[in-house]
Design an enzyme around this catalytic site. Sequence first.
Site, PDB file in Angstrom:
ATOM      1  CB  SER A 305      36.596 -40.241  87.851  1.00 20.52           C
ATOM      2  OG  SER A 305      36.697 -39.519  89.065  1.00 20.52           O
ATOM      3  CE  LYS A 306      41.195 -45.874  86.207  1.00 21.62           C
ATOM      4  NZ  LYS A 306      42.563 -46.100  85.675  1.00 21.62           N
ATOM      5  NE  ARG A 307      37.165 -36.574  91.113  1.00 22.08           N
ATOM      6  CZ  ARG A 307      36.239 -35.925  91.804  1.00 22.08           C
ATOM      7  NH1 ARG A 307      36.253 -35.972  93.126  1.00 22.08           N
ATOM      8  NH2 ARG A 307      35.313 -35.210  91.191  1.00 22.08           N
ATOM      9  CG  HIS A 308      33.856 -40.373  92.536  1.00 23.50           C
ATOM     10  ND1 HIS A 308      34.020 -39.911  91.241  1.00 23.50           N
ATOM     11  CD2 HIS A 308      33.633 -39.276  93.303  1.00 23.50           C
ATOM     12  CE1 HIS A 308      33.880 -38.602  91.228  1.00 23.50           C
ATOM     13  NE2 HIS A 308      33.646 -38.180  92.455  1.00 23.50           N
TER      14      HIS A 308
END
Length: 571
Positions: A305-308
């Site tokens: 996801s974007k948090r990665h």
Amino acid sequence: MALLGGAPWLKTRVFPEFGPPILHQSTLYYKQSILRFRRTFSVTACSVPEQNAKGGIRVRFAPSPTGNLHVGGARTALFNYLFARSKGGKFILRIEDTDLERSTRESEEAMLRDLSWLGLHWDEGPAVGGDFGPYRQSERNSLYKQYAEKLLESGQVYHCFCSNEELEKMKEIAKLKQLPPLYTGKWANATDEEVQDELAKGTPYTYRFRVPQGSLKINDLIRGQVSWNLDTLGDFVIMRSNGQPVYNFCVTVDDATMGISHVIRAEEHLPNTLRQALIYKALGFPMPYFAHVSLILAPDRSKLSKRHGATSVGQFREMGYMPQAMVNYLALLGWGDGTENEFFTLQQLVEKFTIERVNKSGAVFDSTKLRWMNGQHLRALPSEELNSLIAERWKTSAILTVSEGPFVDEAIQLLKDGIDLITDADKALRNLLSYPLRSTLQSDEAKPVLEDKLSEFSISLLAAYDSGDLMAALEEGHAGWQKWMKGFGKSLKRKGKSLFMPLRLLLTGKLHGPDMASSLILIHRAGSMGIVAPEVGFVSLDERIKMIREINWETLSKDQPLVETVAFQSN
């Protein structure tokens, strides 16, 4: 309307044996037949040889234009593309934009641009056309309504007039009883009079599909046999009260009428297969093959996801990644040709790809490996193309004032092994041109060099400069430099590391870097040719020598801050 010839077929067992509903009979007859039918339904999807498919191999990638093209979606598109091309089939692009609130034309255009950048050109779809269009779901509503009415007439779909409040109450009751939140079937057995009364009052309604009892099995090309118990599925909506079709209904109608032979998609769509298979059967459409690809995982094995970090194709393009590298890396996320080879062009992937070698376990997205792979593809470019890319980058980045010439070609040759992304070229050249002597001299790593009589060494180096021998050697190129350095080392009774390290430190301002001779020759040429942009803060060899003269070696030997009368310039 195109039907799927030779696709996996549905083997149906019904006890007792009732024939399909007859269209000219009454609605009550339909309902009675369906109710008896649903008590004993059992269906199995069985594979037949794909070469028997009458319409040929036809696959589709069907993104929702509600955001950027995720790398997971790009890999799904790639697997579909490779499968189609390897089988001589067709790759279709369909835009699933039934989410009217979130879908945007800007998102669609960005997705089309990213797919084209990757080289995944579609045979049918937006901007290309084809015989099975339109290729946007928002333009196919009349088709969905046509098939919904067909199911309504056959009794396999019915009007549901339940309000949102009633449906929420059903969920609450099911939750209290620790049961799945299934529709209770309130309107499944309504009489014609009850339905007509509600229609006359203008009560909003949905179309609900009658779910039979029994089980469903499919032979997934990646996962093997997958089965469901239909008792876990309540009658589901296929058309909303606002007249908009539901996702699973749209997809089934689209895939069937577009002649899709193989549905290759992410495993998160596996549960949707249950509803879609029932709709295929109800409409009399042969089922396609299904192949559900594993998810792409983050290093912590959670869903990427974007948090990665970067997760969209557009982000990687802007970061300087090459389409060849992205395609190569995405193909290896869950697939391999059975060898140790990891370097493939798109055409080689087409030749090697088989769906049987797609792994059903999750694949971890490794950004370090992607960067490495990009470097491999970058350096595999023909030298003229590589030089043009990097040279133009240096000029547009306002590092150099030219984009061609001997300096540019030699700098690329020297630095290319340290360039994995085209954007790395900026840092590599700036580092070559920089002169961080002060910070290097004050570092712990420089202490052994300092303690090896660096001040005396610098005196000899300054003398070589003043005599003109040093600059003359650099003017001659590599041969002149090697000859001078050998004589210089002999005069100081130094060789190897004791000669190279102090020379590198004093002339480049660093303890590490690319080949010293090539570096110094380029630094000398950059100063004499005047091709470095003023904003870069480049320090020529003449200026470097001047700075060396100003070093207070006594201060350095006392481990005190370096004092100089001339300001050091560095990046």
